[in-house]
Design a protein around this motif. Sequence first.
Motif, PDB file in Angstrom:
ATOM      1  N   ALA A 181      -7.635  14.693   9.326  1.00 62.69           N
ATOM      2  CA  ALA A 181      -8.216  13.914   8.234  1.00 62.69           C
ATOM      3  C   ALA A 181      -8.096  14.655   6.914  1.00 62.69           C
ATOM      4  CB  ALA A 181      -9.679  13.607   8.532  1.00 62.69           C
ATOM      5  N   GLY A 182      -7.707  13.913   5.880  1.00 57.94           N
ATOM      6  CA  GLY A 182      -7.565  14.490   4.552  1.00 57.94           C
ATOM      7  C   GLY A 182      -6.201  15.087   4.303  1.00 57.94           C
ATOM      8  N   PHE A 183      -5.368  15.159   5.323  1.00 58.10           N
ATOM      9  CA  PHE A 183      -4.052  15.761   5.164  1.00 58.10           C
ATOM     10  C   PHE A 183      -2.955  14.875   5.758  1.00 58.10           C
ATOM     11  CE2 PHE A 183      -7.094  19.240   5.131  1.00 58.10           C
ATOM     12  CZ  PHE A 183      -6.706  19.932   3.996  1.00 58.10           C
ATOM     13  N   GLY A 184      -3.127  14.432   6.990  1.00 57.38           N
ATOM     14  CA  GLY A 184      -2.074  13.693   7.659  1.00 57.38           C
ATOM     15  C   GLY A 184      -2.212  12.190   7.587  1.00 57.38           C
ATOM     16  N   ASP A 185      -3.287  11.695   6.932  1.00 58.34           N
ATOM     17  CA  ASP A 185      -3.532  10.240   6.988  1.00 58.34           C
ATOM     18  C   ASP A 185      -3.981   9.674   5.646  1.00 58.34           C
ATOM     19  OD1 ASP A 185      -6.060  11.384   6.868  1.00 58.34           O
ATOM     20  OD2 ASP A 185      -6.954   9.991   8.318  1.00 58.34           O
ATOM     21  N   PHE A 187       3.718  13.742  -0.221  1.00 58.16           N
ATOM     22  CA  PHE A 187       4.937  12.940  -0.106  1.00 58.16           C
ATOM     23  C   PHE A 187       4.743  11.856   0.946  1.00 58.16           C
ATOM     24  CE2 PHE A 187       5.548  16.962   2.192  1.00 58.16           C
ATOM     25  CZ  PHE A 187       5.816  16.543   3.487  1.00 58.16           C
ATOM     26  N   GLY A 188       5.377  10.723   0.693  1.00 64.98           N
ATOM     27  CA  GLY A 188       5.251   9.571   1.582  1.00 64.98           C
ATOM     28  C   GLY A 188       6.036   8.405   1.022  1.00 64.98           C
ATOM     29  N   TYR A 189       5.456   7.202   1.031  1.00 64.17           N
ATOM     30  CA  TYR A 189       6.179   6.050   0.514  1.00 64.17           C
ATOM     31  C   TYR A 189       5.210   4.908   0.221  1.00 64.17           C
ATOM     32  CZ  TYR A 189       6.081   4.706   5.517  1.00 64.17           C
ATOM     33  OH  TYR A 189       5.708   4.414   6.804  1.00 64.17           O
ATOM     34  N   THR A 190       5.678   3.995  -0.600  1.00 63.68           N
ATOM     35  CA  THR A 190       4.979   2.738  -0.844  1.00 63.68           C
ATOM     36  C   THR A 190       5.717   1.649  -0.069  1.00 63.68           C
ATOM     37  OG1 THR A 190       4.194   3.395  -3.030  1.00 63.68           O
ATOM     38  CG2 THR A 190       4.324   1.035  -2.578  1.00 63.68           C
ATOM     39  N   ILE A 191       4.954   0.798   0.604  1.00 62.34           N
ATOM     40  CA  ILE A 191       5.536  -0.222   1.462  1.00 62.34           C
ATOM     41  C   ILE A 191       5.006  -1.594   1.065  1.00 62.34           C
ATOM     42  CG2 ILE A 191       3.757   0.275   3.204  1.00 62.34           C
ATOM     43  CD1 ILE A 191       5.728  -0.689   5.331  1.00 62.34           C
ATOM     44  N   THR A 192       5.899  -2.560   0.986  1.00 67.24           N
ATOM     45  CA  THR A 192       5.536  -3.952   0.755  1.00 67.24           C
ATOM     46  C   THR A 192       6.089  -4.779   1.914  1.00 67.24           C
ATOM     47  OG1 THR A 192       5.619  -3.639  -1.655  1.00 67.24           O
ATOM     48  CG2 THR A 192       5.699  -5.899  -0.824  1.00 67.24           C
ATOM     49  N   HIS A 193       5.232  -5.589   2.534  1.00 66.45           N
ATOM     50  CA  HIS A 193       5.682  -6.318   3.732  1.00 66.45           C
ATOM     51  C   HIS A 193       4.973  -7.663   3.806  1.00 66.45           C
ATOM     52  CE1 HIS A 193       1.941  -5.680   6.022  1.00 66.45           C
ATOM     53  NE2 HIS A 193       1.895  -4.505   5.427  1.00 66.45           N
ATOM     54  N   GLY A 194       5.470  -8.516   4.665  1.00 67.87           N
ATOM     55  CA  GLY A 194       4.905  -9.841   4.840  1.00 67.87           C
ATOM     56  C   GLY A 194       3.886  -9.895   5.953  1.00 67.87           C
ATOM     57  N   ASP A 195       3.455 -11.111   6.255  1.00 66.14           N
ATOM     58  CA  ASP A 195       2.457 -11.330   7.295  1.00 66.14           C
ATOM     59  C   ASP A 195       3.011 -10.961   8.664  1.00 66.14           C
ATOM     60  OD1 ASP A 195       0.200 -12.131   8.631  1.00 66.14           O
ATOM     61  OD2 ASP A 195       0.675 -14.267   8.553  1.00 66.14           O
ATOM     62  N   ASN A 196       2.141 -10.343   9.465  1.00 72.13           N
ATOM     63  CA  ASN A 196       2.473 -10.005  10.856  1.00 72.13           C
ATOM     64  C   ASN A 196       3.652  -9.035  10.945  1.00 72.13           C
ATOM     65  OD1 ASN A 196       1.774 -10.233  13.583  1.00 72.13           O
ATOM     66  ND2 ASN A 196       3.414 -11.716  13.954  1.00 72.13           N
ATOM     67  N   VAL A 197       3.759  -8.118   9.966  1.00 71.69           N
ATOM     68  CA  VAL A 197       4.797  -7.083   9.964  1.00 71.69           C
ATOM     69  C   VAL A 197       4.101  -5.724  10.009  1.00 71.69           C
ATOM     70  CG1 VAL A 197       6.648  -6.001   8.653  1.00 71.69           C
ATOM     71  CG2 VAL A 197       6.466  -8.500   8.737  1.00 71.69           C
ATOM     72  N   PHE A 198       4.525  -4.871  10.935  1.00 70.50           N
ATOM     73  CA  PHE A 198       3.933  -3.544  11.099  1.00 70.50           C
ATOM     74  C   PHE A 198       5.063  -2.528  11.101  1.00 70.50           C
ATOM     75  CE2 PHE A 198       1.165  -6.698  12.906  1.00 70.50           C
ATOM     76  CZ  PHE A 198      -0.093  -6.326  12.447  1.00 70.50           C
ATOM     77  N   PHE A 250       0.857  -1.190   0.000  1.00 71.66           N
ATOM     78  CA  PHE A 250       0.000   0.000   0.000  1.00 71.66           C
ATOM     79  C   PHE A 250       0.889   1.234   0.000  1.00 71.66           C
ATOM     80  CE2 PHE A 250       0.729  -0.926   4.466  1.00 71.66           C
ATOM     81  CZ  PHE A 250       0.855   0.319   5.081  1.00 71.66           C
ATOM     82  N   SER A 251       0.301   2.352  -0.349  1.00 70.39           N
ATOM     83  CA  SER A 251       1.014   3.641  -0.339  1.00 70.39           C
ATOM     84  C   SER A 251       0.396   4.554   0.697  1.00 70.39           C
ATOM     85  CB  SER A 251       0.945   4.305  -1.716  1.00 70.39           C
ATOM     86  OG  SER A 251       1.681   3.583  -2.672  1.00 70.39           O
ATOM     87  N   LEU A 252       1.203   5.410   1.268  1.00 68.62           N
ATOM     88  CA  LEU A 252       0.730   6.391   2.243  1.00 68.62           C
ATOM     89  C   LEU A 252       1.390   7.727   1.959  1.00 68.62           C
ATOM     90  CD1 LEU A 252       3.098   6.955   4.642  1.00 68.62           C
ATOM     91  CD2 LEU A 252       2.591   4.544   5.047  1.00 68.62           C
ATOM     92  N   ALA A 253       0.733   8.810   2.365  1.00 64.67           N
ATOM     93  CA  ALA A 253       1.270  10.147   2.086  1.00 64.67           C
ATOM     94  C   ALA A 253       0.658  11.164   3.025  1.00 64.67           C
ATOM     95  CB  ALA A 253       0.991  10.540   0.632  1.00 64.67           C
ATOM     96  N   VAL A 254       1.322  12.291   3.130  1.00 66.60           N
ATOM     97  CA  VAL A 254       0.756  13.485   3.755  1.00 66.60           C
ATOM     98  C   VAL A 254       0.554  14.520   2.649  1.00 66.60           C
ATOM     99  CG1 VAL A 254       1.703  13.064   6.034  1.00 66.60           C
ATOM    100  CG2 VAL A 254       3.061  14.336   4.378  1.00 66.60           C
ATOM    101  N   ARG A 255      -0.463  15.354   2.803  1.00 66.70           N
ATOM    102  CA  ARG A 255      -0.911  16.229   1.719  1.00 66.70           C
ATOM    103  C   ARG A 255      -0.883  17.690   2.157  1.00 66.70           C
ATOM    104  NH1 ARG A 255      -6.993  17.443   0.986  1.00 66.70           N
ATOM    105  NH2 ARG A 255      -7.033  18.849  -0.810  1.00 66.70           N
ATOM    106  N   PHE A 256      -0.438  18.572   1.231  1.00 69.51           N
ATOM    107  CA  PHE A 256      -0.439  20.010   1.464  1.00 69.51           C
ATOM    108  C   PHE A 256      -1.026  20.702   0.241  1.00 69.51           C
ATOM    109  CE2 PHE A 256       2.722  18.268   4.230  1.00 69.51           C
ATOM    110  CZ  PHE A 256       2.538  18.970   5.419  1.00 69.51           C
ATOM    111  N   THR A 257      -1.944  21.644   0.482  1.00 70.97           N
ATOM    112  CA  THR A 257      -2.624  22.353  -0.596  1.00 70.97           C
ATOM    113  C   THR A 257      -1.838  23.610  -0.990  1.00 70.97           C
ATOM    114  OG1 THR A 257      -3.913  23.763   0.886  1.00 70.97           O
ATOM    115  CG2 THR A 257      -4.818  21.582   0.361  1.00 70.97           C
ATOM    116  N   PRO A 258      -2.167  24.210  -2.143  1.00 63.79           N
ATOM    117  CA  PRO A 258      -1.491  25.462  -2.523  1.00 63.79           C
ATOM    118  C   PRO A 258      -1.593  26.545  -1.462  1.00 63.79           C
ATOM    119  CG  PRO A 258      -2.650  24.574  -4.404  1.00 63.79           C
ATOM    120  CD  PRO A 258      -3.043  23.724  -3.225  1.00 63.79           C
ATOM    121  N   THR A 259      -2.754  26.664  -0.820  1.00 67.61           N
ATOM    122  CA  THR A 259      -2.894  27.672   0.233  1.00 67.61           C
ATOM    123  C   THR A 259      -1.914  27.423   1.370  1.00 67.61           C
ATOM    124  OG1 THR A 259      -5.218  28.005  -0.288  1.00 67.61           O
ATOM    125  CG2 THR A 259      -4.490  28.676   1.901  1.00 67.61           C
ATOM    126  N   GLN A 260      -1.766  26.164   1.763  1.00 63.48           N
ATOM    127  CA  GLN A 260      -0.854  25.833   2.851  1.00 63.48           C
ATOM    128  C   GLN A 260       0.606  26.001   2.448  1.00 63.48           C
ATOM    129  OE1 GLN A 260      -2.337  21.924   3.332  1.00 63.48           O
ATOM    130  NE2 GLN A 260      -4.105  22.536   4.565  1.00 63.48           N
TER     131      GLN A 260
END
Length: 877
Positions: A652-656, A630-641, A551-561
């Motif tokens: 919500a909508g920015f940090g998650d 910006f963030g990252y894509t992560i690939t992992h096995g079972d029972n890995v956090f 899965f991929s995860l990221a944090v988001r910033f708008t032009p105003t910010q």
Amino acid sequence: QGTDYAHLWWLPPSSPTGLGDNSTPLPVIVAQPAVDIAENINSNHTFPQRSIPLSSSRVILFDNGPLVNSPGTGSGGADESILQGGLGMGSYGFNFSQASAYSVADDFEVTAPWTIQNFEFFGYQTGSSTSSSFTGVFCRVWDGDPSAGGTIIWGDLTTNLMASTEWSNIYRNNNGPGGSTDRPIMRIVAETPGLTLTPGTYWVEWTTTGSLSSGPWVPPITIQGQTTTGNAKQYAGSWDNITDVGPQGLPFIINGSGGGALGTPTNLLGYNLYRNDEVAAYVEHPTTEYFDMNLDPGTYMYDVTAVYDLEPYGYPGQTAESMKEGTVEIDVIYGYELPFMEDWNTGLFTTNQWTTQGANWRIAGQVGNPAPAAEFFYNPAQTDYALSLTSSWINGREDENNLIDGDIWLDFDLKLQDLNQTGEEALQVEVFNGSAWTTVATYTAEGNTDWETEHVKITSQAKNKVFRVRFTAKGTSSLDIYNWMIDNIHIYRQCAPPTELTATEDSSPEGLSVILNWTAPGGTGPGPSGWLAWDNGINDNAIGLTGGGTFSLAVRFTPTQLAQYAGTSLTKMRVFFKDPASTIVIKVWTGANASQLVLTQPLASYTAEAWNEIDLNTAVPVTGATELWFGYTITHGDNVFTAGCDAGPAVAGFGDKISLDGSTWDDLSAISDINSNWNVQGFVETIDGVSTPLQPITDNTVYETVPASALASVSYPALPGASLPLEVTGSRELVGYNVYRDGEMIGSTEETTYTDADQSVLEVDGTFCYTVVAVYEDCESPMSEEACITLVDVPVIGISALSIYPNPANSLVNIELTNDISHMVVYNYLGKVVAEQTITKNKVIQLDVRNYESGAYLIKFTTNSGENLTRKIVVTH
């Protein structure tokens, strides 16, 4: 607030009527200082440890001292409790060690219902330093003499009640004044939750533990010239009286709330009031208030002490002070509010409290811009002079709060009539920030000048300060000029407006529209550097997929910010990883909904259970005109956090932001019960040679179909490296923009573009003028410059070759493009960008509208030649 004085008041010191079996007045060193220096300030009370401020909400209920009989005579100015060997006394202290099954007890009288917050006991271990070696205190309360039928009504001798312990600033010795220091007495505070007592006589029993082998020992009450000081008892298998020539009492203090018979000490003379650690006034007893007048704006620290006559204790003609009560911090804030205007229309400097040096400054009643004006006149002749016209205080704050946004400006009209053009005469403009004068502008006499308006930025000297301005005429000879003239002084706060507003006509089969574009306040030049983040910098848990996956995860910033950072580049990231067994690819996206992947950077390795700082191989320009993810894509096995998060709550909508399929982005908090922000932070800074946005790249990551229910989080014990010391921020002061057509507000947006498609107003041959206002957290900017446009019915470019279907739609919209189309942006009817994409070749684009709200949307297409055309789609659900 709003006054030039501080009003201080306090309660007089009070002595408890019940002081064990002591029959003589207390020495001055056990008297309390004045308490409650202001109505809402916590009380302070003192036993002999005069150098230790005690700050709490408690009131002293009982004081079974004293302990000091030689104040201030010990090493370093400490107090001393000197054993009176000349009276036959020989015991430094008495054992109250829990390990040796020793305890001690003494009585006290409750004169009204009391709620006891804590007991303060005193003890020492021979050979200790002034750092307390006590590790525990245990106590219980009896309803009578424990050796004569008393019953335990509260507490036990096994529960450690110690809340704090520290040196009392007292040495116990037998060779003072200036005696040995191997027995520093510690204060030991025992918290007593739930202890309330009705009037009556009670006994408190206590015992302690310490880290040294000596004792611990409790010193007795010490009164100069007396061998009988109380009726305390010691338990060592049975109860015995504590004696040393005569019966001894033990010092302790009871703090809490309640009442009783308290009286002001008869030898109280008055009070010393301290301002910033210097005596500002002496106030005679019984007065308990003081007005400290004619203060300049600023922050002042006040303390008060009680002053006593020592004659009753054998020191005629001498006085002593109690420990300080306080400290109380008072902000004195007053002055003319912004905006401040001075046009001298009354003909007097004193109207707005200007002050002048010398006779050369005057009001010129017949001249000005318009008349009158302030004038520095050449006569009387001055040599090697510097003479000022100084304002009163001006308040650069917002009521009681600091200003967040905008700049402070000083405008004034200036005219010079020069004579000899020596260049030696000058007018200097200065601002006083509360501590120092700073020159902000200098004008040199090098020939006549007519009235000109000067515009001087004084933000750093004036914002959130109470300040003054002055105009100083200076030089070698005032006869070399005729006069300096100053008029229309205007001091104000202004928030920066948008700039470079443009209005472009667009048309489609649905009708005419006007597309507005502008530049964010501050322009697109280099911005400040800093870390951008939505998390709190502390790792709390980690996220993974049950069964493993990608899965991929990221944090988001708008032009105003990002407006403040326009012109910088994203150069590095900080990421907290938990588990070491994952594959990580750092990624950066731009555009609404992370539509364009612009950087991928696989990590060869990383440090688990730690923050990793990663330099990006390619700097990503921050334009302030498009979103940054910006963030990252992560690939992992079972029972890995591995993917680290904070404890939330999620922004919500920015940090998650999370994508389980590489296409659709969701809020983690919306699709799961995980309410956290990713431990992902980005550093932006100005670097040379970076200006062109990066070209989109293809994401070749293979995602499996994974349901949101596969997401899980695991909490770990806090780690030493889990917290960042640096402050980060993801919020900016700029909130958005209000858009006006012909002076009437028509909408708001967070972007730097807006589409006006109001078909009830827009018409062919109509002329429409637009302005935009920047909205900040605590102010609005002036209007931008106006952009006007006359609409003409221009042909729609290539419209027949562009096909959009289905329309209306509820899932996917197919858009067939020609080679002429280079860029596509989707707007909702508030003018907010919801998607954008750069077109690289002739293709059919699928627009996913499943997450769009129902309603109409405009799609703006830009051709290779820079022309624009729009089409409307309707989303239904």
